[in-house]
Design a protein around this motif. Structure first.
Motif, PDB file in Angstrom:
ATOM      1  N   ASP A 144       0.700  -1.145  -0.119  1.00  0.00           N
ATOM      2  CA  ASP A 144       0.050  -0.120  -0.099  1.00  0.00           C
ATOM      3  C   ASP A 144       0.834   1.165  -0.147  1.00  0.00           C
ATOM      4  O   ASP A 144       0.565   2.210  -0.703  1.00  0.00           O
ATOM      5  CB  ASP A 144      -0.785  -0.051   1.210  1.00  0.00           C
ATOM      6  CG  ASP A 144      -0.525  -0.244   2.660  1.00  0.00           C
ATOM      7  OD1 ASP A 144       0.941  -0.787   2.358  1.00  0.00           O
ATOM      8  OD2 ASP A 144      -0.920   0.198   3.569  1.00  0.00           O
ATOM      9  N   ALA A 145       2.059   1.254   0.944  1.00  0.00           N
ATOM     10  CA  ALA A 145       2.860   2.212   0.869  1.00  0.00           C
ATOM     11  C   ALA A 145       3.393   2.452  -0.539  1.00  0.00           C
ATOM     12  O   ALA A 145       3.646   3.815  -0.986  1.00  0.00           O
ATOM     13  CB  ALA A 145       3.783   2.174   1.928  1.00  0.00           C
ATOM     14  N   ALA A 150       4.430   5.753  -5.379  1.00  0.00           N
ATOM     15  CA  ALA A 150       4.453   5.801  -6.879  1.00  0.00           C
ATOM     16  C   ALA A 150       3.230   6.732  -7.572  1.00  0.00           C
ATOM     17  O   ALA A 150       3.486   7.456  -8.301  1.00  0.00           O
ATOM     18  CB  ALA A 150       4.026   4.383  -7.672  1.00  0.00           C
ATOM     19  N   ALA A 151       2.106   6.588  -6.931  1.00  0.00           N
ATOM     20  CA  ALA A 151       0.906   7.600  -7.606  1.00  0.00           C
ATOM     21  C   ALA A 151       1.343   9.135  -7.348  1.00  0.00           C
ATOM     22  O   ALA A 151       1.007   9.916  -8.034  1.00  0.00           O
ATOM     23  CB  ALA A 151      -0.212   7.085  -6.821  1.00  0.00           C
ATOM     24  N   ASN A 152       1.876   9.163  -5.928  1.00  0.00           N
ATOM     25  CA  ASN A 152       2.361  10.732  -5.762  1.00  0.00           C
ATOM     26  C   ASN A 152       3.231  11.309  -6.500  1.00  0.00           C
ATOM     27  O   ASN A 152       3.373  12.380  -6.786  1.00  0.00           O
ATOM     28  CB  ASN A 152       2.487  10.948  -4.055  1.00  0.00           C
ATOM     29  CG  ASN A 152       1.239  10.766  -3.215  1.00  0.00           C
ATOM     30  OD1 ASN A 152       0.150  10.945  -3.761  1.00  0.00           O
ATOM     31  ND2 ASN A 152       1.354  10.421  -2.105  1.00  0.00           N
ATOM     32  N   GLN A 153       4.088  10.455  -6.903  1.00  0.00           N
ATOM     33  CA  GLN A 153       5.290  10.921  -7.958  1.00  0.00           C
ATOM     34  C   GLN A 153       4.829  10.911  -9.400  1.00  0.00           C
ATOM     35  O   GLN A 153       5.335  11.461 -10.333  1.00  0.00           O
ATOM     36  CB  GLN A 153       6.348   9.825  -7.825  1.00  0.00           C
ATOM     37  CG  GLN A 153       6.957   9.740  -6.306  1.00  0.00           C
ATOM     38  CD  GLN A 153       7.283  11.339  -5.624  1.00  0.00           C
ATOM     39  OE1 GLN A 153       8.224  12.031  -6.433  1.00  0.00           O
ATOM     40  NE2 GLN A 153       7.166  11.454  -4.580  1.00  0.00           N
ATOM     41  N   VAL A 175      -3.270  -1.522  -9.752  1.00  0.00           N
ATOM     42  CA  VAL A 175      -3.102  -2.572 -10.854  1.00  0.00           C
ATOM     43  C   VAL A 175      -1.541  -2.891 -11.493  1.00  0.00           C
ATOM     44  O   VAL A 175      -1.337  -3.982 -11.578  1.00  0.00           O
ATOM     45  CB  VAL A 175      -3.966  -2.367 -11.703  1.00  0.00           C
ATOM     46  CG1 VAL A 175      -3.902  -3.543 -13.081  1.00  0.00           C
ATOM     47  CG2 VAL A 175      -5.389  -2.292 -11.500  1.00  0.00           C
ATOM     48  N   LYS A 176      -0.988  -1.842 -11.599  1.00  0.00           N
ATOM     49  CA  LYS A 176       0.297  -2.000 -11.940  1.00  0.00           C
ATOM     50  C   LYS A 176       1.242  -2.491 -11.162  1.00  0.00           C
ATOM     51  O   LYS A 176       2.184  -3.372 -11.480  1.00  0.00           O
ATOM     52  CB  LYS A 176       1.049  -0.462 -12.397  1.00  0.00           C
ATOM     53  CG  LYS A 176       2.373  -0.304 -12.923  1.00  0.00           C
ATOM     54  CD  LYS A 176       2.583   0.974 -13.331  1.00  0.00           C
ATOM     55  CE  LYS A 176       4.160   1.066 -13.694  1.00  0.00           C
ATOM     56  NZ  LYS A 176       4.574   2.588 -13.924  1.00  0.00           N
ATOM     57  N   GLU A 177       1.280  -2.066 -10.079  1.00  0.00           N
ATOM     58  CA  GLU A 177       2.319  -2.575  -9.016  1.00  0.00           C
ATOM     59  C   GLU A 177       2.067  -3.892  -8.390  1.00  0.00           C
ATOM     60  O   GLU A 177       2.920  -4.698  -7.962  1.00  0.00           O
ATOM     61  CB  GLU A 177       2.323  -1.703  -7.591  1.00  0.00           C
ATOM     62  CG  GLU A 177       2.747  -0.016  -8.102  1.00  0.00           C
ATOM     63  CD  GLU A 177       4.213  -0.288  -8.567  1.00  0.00           C
ATOM     64  OE1 GLU A 177       5.067  -1.087  -8.341  1.00  0.00           O
ATOM     65  OE2 GLU A 177       4.672   0.787  -9.142  1.00  0.00           O
ATOM     66  N   LEU A 178       0.415  -4.395  -8.680  1.00  0.00           N
ATOM     67  CA  LEU A 178       0.285  -5.654  -8.500  1.00  0.00           C
ATOM     68  C   LEU A 178       1.130  -6.927  -8.943  1.00  0.00           C
ATOM     69  O   LEU A 178       1.499  -7.715  -8.402  1.00  0.00           O
ATOM     70  CB  LEU A 178      -1.354  -5.731  -8.734  1.00  0.00           C
ATOM     71  CG  LEU A 178      -1.715  -7.094  -8.612  1.00  0.00           C
ATOM     72  CD1 LEU A 178      -1.831  -7.533  -6.659  1.00  0.00           C
ATOM     73  CD2 LEU A 178      -3.164  -7.301  -8.832  1.00  0.00           C
TER      74      LEU A 178
END
Length: 312
Positions: A144-145, A150-153, A175-178
């Motif tokens: 989750d972190a 990644a989203a914030n960047q 979905v990408k990081e999954l």
């Protein structure tokens, strides 16, 4: 100096906080000091400065999202003459799901003019090798972190925020990081016993039930019971993780054998891998393999501005 300080984060909720404040500012029938945040961490600096300068009871009203509430509370810990009230105008608003917040201009006005009541609340503390972080909602390490970081960047976030689709970037990166995330292991050090967890997706320690914009990750958490709850998701196949994420919104994920929850006043964990960490949804650190991280609760460490129960 006025005994009411209003702190507005105008960019919270893609501008929702700014619009809300503009509709309220000319209709408040009491004296107040107004300050607007200008940078990350500014609300903490403001809150601490005013808490230190005041000897009389001080009411600080935060108008913004969870990040604004987090910053103000970080600046007021230990100042018993300060009460903190929140007007939620962010995107996730997990604070508002577990704590009392002022929802209308009339509600805030009535409180300031008629009441000085407050409820004692707990706060969580994370100790790393080099830093100490406070958290109102939750803190942890892992998948989750990584998604939040990644989203914030992402270059897409600001663009999607302008369209009012800011949350979409988190779904895209989830979905990408999954398919990319490398699971990790850690050891829970518990009163002389060591419990090792392998194949871990994430660890979350909660002071209240919600995280991630409404997911009920820790259904049994109560924010003033002198306890915190640790949730571990491990030995879970990637495809099943998406399914379980859907059940988290209703707190039903705890029925799965891959989800472990433990309640205590303090946890010490030894990380075996390098993973991302977060505190109240913001990046905290990268873990160092072999290092020990401690979570604990500070009981009744801050005061939530709240009318008597019959009014709330």
């Amino acid at each position: 100096m006025n005994d009411v300080l209003i702190v507005v984060n105008e960019i919270a909720g893609q501008g929702r906080a700014k619009k809300l404040w503009e509709s309220w500012q000319d209709h408040l029938p009491f004296a107040f000091t107004l300050l607007k945040t200008e940078y990350s961490g500014h609300a903490t600096d403001i809150a601490k400065k005013y808490a230190e300068a005041s000897q009389d009871p001080l009411l600080i009203i935060a108008i913004g999202g969870d990040g604004t509430a987090h910053e103000i509370l970080s600046g007021t810990i230990g100042y018993n003459h300060v009460r903190v009230g929140v007007v939620s105008a962010g995107s996730g608003n997990d604070f508002a799901r577990a704590f009392f917040v002022f929802q209308t201009l009339e509600q805030l006005t009535e409180y300031v003019l008629e009441y000085q009541t407050a409820e004692q609340m707990d706060i969580g503390v994370l100790h790393t090798n080099s830093d100490t972080f406070h958290f109102i909602n939750n803190a942890g390490f892992g998948f989750d972190a990584h998604v939040v970081y990644a989203a914030n960047q992402s270059k897409w976030k600001k663009w999607l925020n302008r369209l009012g689709l800011g949350k979409l970037v988190y779904i895209l990166y989830l979905v990408k990081e999954l398919f990319k995330f490398k699971k990790f292991s850690f050891s829970l050090l518990n009163q002389g016993d060591t419990i090792k967890f392998e194949d871990v997706w994430f660890i979350t320690v909660c002071n209240q039930p919600y995280f991630g914009g409404g997911m009920k990750i820790s259904p049994s958490s109560i924010p003033n019971d002198a306890l915190i709850e640790l949730t571990v998701v491990h030995h879970l196949k990637r495809a099943k993780l998406l399914f379980i994420f859907g059940t988290v919104f209703y707190g039903k994920h705890t029925a799965y054998k891959e989800v472990k929850q433990i309640q205590a006043s303090e946890f010490a964990i030894q990380m075996n891998d390098q993973v991302y960490g977060h505190v109240d949804g913001e990046f905290s650190c990268m873990t160092i393999p072999g290092s020990i991280y401690t979570f604990r609760v500070e009981h009744h460490s801050w005061k939530l501005a709240k009318p008597p129960s019959k009014r709330s």
